[in-house]
Design a protein around this motif. Structure first.
Motif, short mmCIF file in Angstrom:
data_model
loop_
_atom_site.label_atom_id
_atom_site.label_comp_id
_atom_site.label_asym_id
_atom_site.label_seq_id
_atom_site.Cartn_x
_atom_site.Cartn_y
_atom_site.Cartn_z
N ALA A 125 -7.95 -9.64 -5.84
CA ALA A 125 -6.87 -9.41 -4.88
C ALA A 125 -6.97 -8.02 -4.28
CB ALA A 125 -5.51 -9.60 -5.55
N MET A 126 -7.30 -7.02 -5.10
CA MET A 126 -7.45 -5.65 -4.59
C MET A 126 -8.62 -5.54 -3.62
SD MET A 126 -6.59 -2.94 -7.60
CE MET A 126 -6.72 -1.63 -6.38
N THR A 127 -9.72 -6.20 -3.94
CA THR A 127 -10.88 -6.20 -3.04
C THR A 127 -10.49 -6.78 -1.68
OG1 THR A 127 -12.37 -6.48 -4.93
CG2 THR A 127 -13.26 -6.96 -2.74
N THR A 128 -9.80 -7.92 -1.73
CA THR A 128 -9.34 -8.56 -0.49
C THR A 128 -8.42 -7.63 0.29
OG1 THR A 128 -9.47 -10.72 -1.58
CG2 THR A 128 -8.21 -10.59 0.47
N GLY A 129 -7.48 -6.98 -0.42
CA GLY A 129 -6.54 -6.09 0.23
C GLY A 129 -7.20 -4.87 0.83
N PHE A 150 -10.39 -4.51 1.90
CA PHE A 150 -11.13 -4.88 3.12
C PHE A 150 -10.17 -5.30 4.24
CE2 PHE A 150 -14.84 -5.70 0.19
CZ PHE A 150 -15.61 -4.66 0.69
N ALA A 151 -9.03 -5.88 3.85
CA ALA A 151 -8.03 -6.22 4.87
C ALA A 151 -7.47 -4.97 5.53
CB ALA A 151 -6.90 -7.04 4.24
N LEU A 152 -7.28 -3.89 4.75
CA LEU A 152 -6.81 -2.63 5.32
C LEU A 152 -7.85 -2.03 6.26
CD1 LEU A 152 -4.90 -0.69 2.50
CD2 LEU A 152 -4.06 -1.26 4.78
N ALA A 153 -9.11 -2.33 6.02
CA ALA A 153 -10.16 -1.83 6.89
C ALA A 153 -10.21 -2.59 8.22
CB ALA A 153 -11.51 -1.94 6.19
N LEU A 154 -9.76 -3.85 8.23
CA LEU A 154 -9.95 -4.70 9.41
C LEU A 154 -8.65 -5.09 10.13
CD1 LEU A 154 -12.65 -7.07 7.87
CD2 LEU A 154 -13.03 -5.09 9.36
N LEU A 155 -7.62 -5.47 9.37
CA LEU A 155 -6.44 -6.06 9.99
C LEU A 155 -5.61 -5.10 10.84
CD1 LEU A 155 -5.10 -8.52 7.25
CD2 LEU A 155 -6.65 -8.96 9.16
N PRO A 156 -5.40 -3.84 10.44
CA PRO A 156 -4.57 -2.96 11.28
C PRO A 156 -5.12 -2.77 12.68
CG PRO A 156 -4.78 -2.05 9.08
CD PRO A 156 -5.73 -3.21 9.16
N SER A 157 -6.44 -2.70 12.83
CA SER A 157 -7.01 -2.52 14.17
C SER A 157 -6.84 -3.77 15.02
CB SER A 157 -8.50 -2.18 14.06
OG SER A 157 -9.21 -3.22 13.40
N LEU A 158 -6.66 -4.93 14.37
CA LEU A 158 -6.49 -6.19 15.11
C LEU A 158 -5.03 -6.50 15.38
CD1 LEU A 158 -9.07 -8.43 13.20
CD2 LEU A 158 -9.37 -7.34 15.44
N PHE A 159 -4.15 -6.22 14.41
CA PHE A 159 -2.75 -6.65 14.51
C PHE A 159 -1.74 -5.51 14.37
CE2 PHE A 159 -5.25 -10.15 12.63
CZ PHE A 159 -5.11 -11.09 13.63
N VAL A 207 0.88 -4.07 7.10
CA VAL A 207 1.82 -4.59 6.09
C VAL A 207 1.20 -5.76 5.34
CG1 VAL A 207 4.05 -5.73 5.76
CG2 VAL A 207 3.86 -3.78 7.32
N ALA A 208 0.50 -6.65 6.06
CA ALA A 208 -0.13 -7.81 5.41
C ALA A 208 -1.16 -7.36 4.38
CB ALA A 208 -0.77 -8.71 6.46
N ALA A 209 -1.96 -6.37 4.74
CA ALA A 209 -2.98 -5.88 3.81
C ALA A 209 -2.36 -5.23 2.58
CB ALA A 209 -3.89 -4.89 4.53
N ILE A 210 -1.32 -4.41 2.80
CA ILE A 210 -0.63 -3.77 1.66
C ILE A 210 0.00 -4.82 0.76
CG2 ILE A 210 1.41 -2.38 1.08
CD1 ILE A 210 -0.93 -0.67 1.83
N THR A 211 0.50 -5.90 1.36
CA THR A 211 1.13 -6.97 0.60
C THR A 211 0.12 -7.70 -0.29
OG1 THR A 211 2.72 -7.28 2.40
CG2 THR A 211 2.55 -9.06 0.80
N ILE A 212 -1.14 -7.63 0.05
CA ILE A 212 -2.19 -8.21 -0.80
C ILE A 212 -2.66 -7.20 -1.85
CG2 ILE A 212 -4.52 -9.19 -0.83
CD1 ILE A 212 -4.03 -10.06 2.08
N LEU A 213 -2.88 -5.96 -1.40
CA LEU A 213 -3.45 -4.93 -2.27
C LEU A 213 -2.53 -4.55 -3.42
CD1 LEU A 213 -5.77 -2.82 -2.67
CD2 LEU A 213 -4.39 -1.26 -1.28
N MET A 248 -15.73 0.14 -3.75
CA MET A 248 -15.39 0.70 -5.06
C MET A 248 -14.73 -0.34 -5.96
SD MET A 248 -14.04 4.49 -3.95
CE MET A 248 -13.71 5.00 -5.63
N VAL A 249 -13.87 -1.18 -5.39
CA VAL A 249 -13.23 -2.22 -6.21
C VAL A 249 -14.26 -3.28 -6.60
CG1 VAL A 249 -11.33 -3.84 -6.38
CG2 VAL A 249 -11.05 -1.81 -4.99
N VAL A 250 -15.21 -3.56 -5.72
CA VAL A 250 -16.31 -4.46 -6.10
C VAL A 250 -17.06 -3.87 -7.29
CG1 VAL A 250 -18.52 -5.43 -5.36
CG2 VAL A 250 -16.56 -5.49 -3.81
N GLY A 251 -17.25 -2.54 -7.27
CA GLY A 251 -17.87 -1.87 -8.41
C GLY A 251 -17.06 -2.08 -9.68
#
Length: 480
Positions: free
Chosen positions: A349-353, A355-364, A370-376, A457-460
């Protein structure tokens, strides 16, 4: 080895009223220690005016507290194992409460900083021993829930600090942000004195002695490292390099010393336990990642999205609020499904969150953030509850304080490292010598790169989890 077949006493294992009040006392101790960290930050601008001091001077009000916790938390955990956790926790709560009063009454900045260091010592005792007491007050089937509760209270303290501090300073004065701890500390002390289980007699009969030389070496080493990554506010100069080299030398001396003394603070052989070693490594990595949200988030929301201070404050509170709401639930999931599985689930879940913080804010924009933080954030709470449970579940009673201190230390080292390292990554990726003057697009690029690094880092940490599980299974097979 660290394993033990010890279970909680029958009265506490059954969820009696006494056990519930113990958890209330431990939760309040955790709340106070985390509140002490977050509530002082909001008062720094006021303190610069009150004491006519620079920011570099008043920042020691925060640093003194954090340094005391970081350098002493392992040592006080070990001391609790030797002299009795109940008496030391009571002393820690009393010390924290008295130091809070002294902070509020301090007539000079130097006395305030000194009192904050003493308050940090009390907080270190509280943080190290609250987790250690879980094994004595809660059955193994409820350990995850108890760890989740402590995580929730830590998140509540972190989330409550800035808003409560702002209200107290505006309505009263800066002294109130320290005096508020006094009545809470008194209540915590009374509950702990009334309901904590007595110290076990065997603790005083082990023949082990406290390792003063090892404690001093570790404290100096950790102090050098903490100062190396915090001084200069992101600018790594000659002083930082000298401190980092001193930390490396200090660690080498510490390892040599611990190998020779009869009763070491830390037995190096403990790190051969794959569960403990992997848990400490993962804890440091994920804490580094979580600090990135606090370091990078405000710059992105302000400079790239152009939000007001009020909106930034509201959005920055989303993570702590979710943490506070998800901690207990995460603990119950750990109890039901199992700690090892939930460590992996939390990291995924942290890995998903990340990478979502890296991608979603620039799109939405805001919605993507908020969506990325809600996952992370729930992923982090799930990981914390599961990781702490996996380590503390089968620790021998005489080592609970020490191992609890090591877990807290790895988290603190991750946080202070994250503030420096992730901040440096953000500044480098933004391609600006002064991040405050960077263009919105540059800030967005910095945000993207920083959380791509965080995701890696979380993948690590996931890799470490997998290796730890394989080694643990091999150990079990060889034991059979």
């Amino acid at each position: 080895m660290l394993k033990s077949t010890h279970t909680a006493d029958s009265d506490t294992a059954t969820g009696s009223p006494s056990a519930r009040w113990v958890l209330v006392s431990l939760s309040l101790s955790m709340l106070l220690s985390s509140l002490g960290t977050s509530i002082a930050n909001v008062g720094l601008p006021t303190l610069t005016q009150v004491f006519n001091a620079s920011f570099q001077q008043v920042q020691w009000v925060v640093l003194a507290y954090l340094l005391a916790i970081t350098t002493l938390i392992v040592s006080v955990g070990r001391l609790g194992d030797l002299i009795g956790r109940r008496r030391l926790l009571l002393a820690g709560i009393a010390l924290f409460t008295c130091a809070s009063a002294l902070c509020g009454a301090a007539p000079t900045l130097s006395l305030l900083i000194t009192a904050r260091a003493v308050q940090g010592l009390g907080a270190a005792i509280m943080m190290a021993l609250t987790m250690a007491f879980v094994g004595e007050t809660v059955s193994k089937k409820k350990t995850g829930s108890a760890m989740g509760l402590l995580g929730t209270m830590s998140a509540v303290g972190t989330a409550l600090g800035p808003s409560l501090g702002g209200v107290l300073i505006a309505g009263l004065n800066w002294r109130a942000i320290f005096f508020v701890n006094v009545p809470l500390g008194i209540v915590s002390f009374m509950l702990a004195q009334r309901y904590l289980p007595p110290d076990r007699q065997q603790q005083s009969k082990t023949g082990a002695r406290f390792d003063y030389i090892g404690t001093l070496l570790l404290a100096l080493t950790l102090s050098a490292y903490a100062l190396a990554v915090t001084l200069g506010r992101g600018h790594f100069g000659v002083l930082n390099l000298a401190l980092l080299l001193a930390a490396v030398l200090g660690m080498a001396l510490f390892v040599l010393t611990e190998a020779k003394v009869s009763s070491p603070l830390l037995r190096i052989s403990m790190f051969r336990d794959p569960v403990l070693s992997s848990s400490l490594g993962m804890n440091a990595l994920v804490s580094t990642v979580m600090m990135a949200t606090l370091v990078v988030g405000p710059f992105y929301l302000t400079r790239s999205l152009g939000l007001s201070d009020v909106m930034v404050g509201l959005l920055m509170s989303v993570g702590p609020v979710i943490s506070a709401c998800s901690g207990i639930v995460a603990g119950r999931i750990v109890d039901r499904i199992g700690a090892q599985r939930m460590v992996i689930a939390g990291l995924i879940a942290m890995t998903t969150g990340a990478f979502a913080l890296a991608l979603l804010p620039s799109l939405f924009g805001i919605a993507g953030y908020v969506a990325a933080i809600t996952i992370l954030t729930p992923g982090y709470q799930l990981f914390q509850a599961a990781n702490n449970t996996a380590v503390m579940l089968d620790i021998r009673p005489e080592q609970r304080g020490l191992v609890s201190g090591m877990l807290n230390l790895s988290r603190n080292l991750g946080l202070i490292t994250g503030a420096s390292f992730m901040g440096a990554v953000f500044a480098f990726a933004s391609a600006s010598s002064d991040i405050r003057m960077a263009a919105p697009d540059a800030i967005a690029d910095g945000m993207r790169v920083t959380f791509m690094v965080a995701g890696v880092m979380v993948v690590g940490a996931l890799v470490i989890a997998g290796i730890g599980r394989v080694l643990a299974r091999r150990g079990l097979d060889s034991g059979n």
